[in-house]
Motif scaffolding. Structure first.
Motif, short mmCIF file in Angstrom:
data_model
loop_
_atom_site.label_atom_id
_atom_site.label_comp_id
_atom_site.label_asym_id
_atom_site.label_seq_id
_atom_site.Cartn_x
_atom_site.Cartn_y
_atom_site.Cartn_z
N PHE A 18 142.31 25.31 32.14
CA PHE A 18 141.21 26.18 31.72
C PHE A 18 140.02 25.38 31.22
O PHE A 18 138.87 25.80 31.35
N LEU A 19 140.31 24.23 30.62
CA LEU A 19 139.23 23.38 30.15
C LEU A 19 138.32 23.00 31.31
O LEU A 19 137.09 23.00 31.19
N TYR A 20 138.91 22.70 32.44
CA TYR A 20 138.12 22.37 33.63
C TYR A 20 137.23 23.55 34.01
O TYR A 20 136.06 23.38 34.35
N GLY A 21 137.79 24.78 33.96
CA GLY A 21 137.01 25.96 34.32
C GLY A 21 135.81 26.15 33.41
O GLY A 21 134.70 26.47 33.87
N THR A 22 136.00 25.93 32.12
CA THR A 22 134.90 26.07 31.16
C THR A 22 133.83 25.02 31.42
O THR A 22 132.63 25.30 31.43
N MET A 23 134.26 23.79 31.66
CA MET A 23 133.31 22.70 31.92
C MET A 23 132.62 22.87 33.27
O MET A 23 131.47 22.46 33.44
N LEU A 82 129.79 25.08 32.38
CA LEU A 82 128.81 24.61 31.41
C LEU A 82 128.20 23.24 31.72
O LEU A 82 127.01 23.02 31.49
N VAL A 83 129.02 22.31 32.21
CA VAL A 83 128.62 20.90 32.23
C VAL A 83 128.55 20.27 33.62
O VAL A 83 127.58 19.59 33.95
N PHE A 84 129.58 20.46 34.42
CA PHE A 84 129.72 19.71 35.67
C PHE A 84 128.55 19.84 36.63
O PHE A 84 128.20 18.86 37.31
#
Length: 438
Positions: free
Chosen positions: A38-43, A46-48
């Motif tokens: 899930f951390l990947y999904g959030t990033m 937002l970030v990637f």
């Protein structure tokens, strides 16, 4: 030692103690793995796009970012086949320890990647590879965790024990969103330069904790008995496709009513709120924390009701709840009024949570013990590959039609498909005696 237990002479108290250990291992281990996922999904929301696809316009960058996220979903069925086979032939416990390590190492390496500005296109390729490794590990995690906890349970508590794996999902969402929110607060403007790495690097610590806990859990009595009697399947994955093709298809379709709404109401909601509505990212990640808490409560209560009454009925109610909120969710979000946005996001997860509660036990009950790890993993993860398209598809629909209406219709269709699939699974799965299923 856990692996020296004499299952035939176990007292009820000893069995309950092992069941509690299995439940704890499911919650902690799967929470850590889903934290990474899930951390990947959030990033990705937002970030990637800014760090790994900076030369694209915002829309294309977001599409590319969610496309790398989808790579993980494509890898999950492959991981399900690979680890499912080992889980049915070698053991549930050993396989789950391996998936945990694979996920944690992959996430930690993502946190160490240079950005596109420093390394060019090669870093985007490495990001895709590590996301693939994440998905491969996740593919073997869910099914094994469900099978281990369900096989240690009694018939009357199967749904609740299966939900120990299910609540790991919102716990992981709570953990990942909480860490991201805290990191944004602490690092401020530096979040986009180095702060985003912190949540990924924390993974290695969490994995060590999960590894220690899982090492102390014994394999289930059903698997141990089959191994002792030499009744293990030689090629479990192939046998699942040969003997249970209809059940496998129905399980795949049944899972859509949980996965698609979940990713729309969490991962895509962050992107929709920040990019389309210009809402504050800190506010949205904080709201996701509340959403996760609501989902944990709903999952546990729904699982309890599925043990007490009927899994299918609980599943139908959850699907209908999602259908009812499919349009109001976006109406409330579009107001940009803080209270209404919070209400929209919290209410929207009720249906997905009610479906997710009984889903684990319902799927595990569809397959005999010698094929259970493979069948459960394949059914759920093949469905996950479809579900993983949701954020990508939603971005496309929103950009093409400049309206959330097609997304709401997409949610409704997914739930209707799942309702039909569950109705075709046969008798209520609560009635199945798993100990005699093999």
């Amino acid at each position: 030692m856990a692996n020296e237990l004499n299952y035939d002479n176990m007292t009820e108290e000893q069995r309950k103690k092992q069941a509690k250990k299995a439940a704890l291992a499911s919650i902690v281990g799967t929470s850590i793995e889903w934290y990474d996922f899930f951390l990947y999904g959030t990033m990705a929301a937002l970030v990637f796009p800014k760090l790994f696809f900076p030369e694209s316009d915002p829309y294309i960058g977001l599409i590319q970012s969610f496309a790398t996220m989808f790579i993980g979903f494509l890898a999950r069925p492959l991981g399900a086949a690979f680890f499912g086979s080992y889980g049915d032939r070698i053991g549930r416990k050993a396989t789950l320890v391996t998936t945990l390590l694979l996920m944690g190492i992959s996430s930690t390496l993502i946190g160490l990647l240079p950005t596109y500005e420093n390394a060019g296109i090669i870093v985007s390729i490495l990001l895709v590879f590590l996301r693939f490794c994440q998905g491969f590990g996740a593919g073997g995690e869910w099914g094994g965790s469900v099978v281990l906890s369900v096989e240690w349970s009694s018939k009357k508590s199967r749904g609740l024990m299966g939900s120990m794996t299910q609540i790991a999902s919102p716990i992981a969402l709570l953990l990942s969103s909480g860490v991201v929110s805290l990191t944004i607060f602490l690092t401020g403007d530096n979040f986009y330069t180095w702060g985003w790495r912190i949540p990924f690097l924390i993974s290695i610590v969490l994995v060590m904790i999960g590894f220690i806990i899982r090492r102390g859990v014994a394999d289930s009595p059903q698997f141990t008995k089959m191994k002792k009697e030499n009744r293990l399947a030689n090629k479990p994955v192939i046998e699942v496709f040969k003997k249970y093709p209809k059940v496998l298809l129905l399980v795949i379709l049944s899972s859509l009513a949980q996965g698609i709404p979940f990713y729309v109401f969490t991962t895509f909601a962050i992107s929709y709120g920040t990019e389309y509505l210009q809402l504050d990212k800190q506010f949205l990640t904080n709201t996701i924390l509340l959403v996760a808490i609501v989902e944990i409560i709903v999952i546990l209560y729904a699982a309890h009701l599925s043990d007490k009454y009927n899994r299918k009925v609980v599943f139908y109610i959850g699907s209908l709840l999602t259908i009812l909120v499919a349009f109001p969710f976006f109406w409330l979000m579009d107001t940009k009024i803080t209270v209404l946005v919070v209400v929209a996001m919290c209410v929207s997860i009720l249906g997905a949570g009610a479906v997710y509660g009984p889903l684990a036990a319902m799927i595990a009950e569809c397959f005999p013990a010698n094929l259970r790890y493979s069948g459960t993993s394949l059914g759920y993860q093949l469905s996950a590959a479809i579900q993983g398209l949701s954020p990508l598809l939603c971005v496309y629909l929103l950009n093409t039609f400049s309206s959330s209406v097609p997304i709401s219709i997409y949610l409704i269709v997914a739930c209707l498909i799942s309702i039909v699939a569950v109705s075709m699974l046969g008798k209520n799965t609560n009635q199945i005696d798993m100990d005699k299923a093999s």
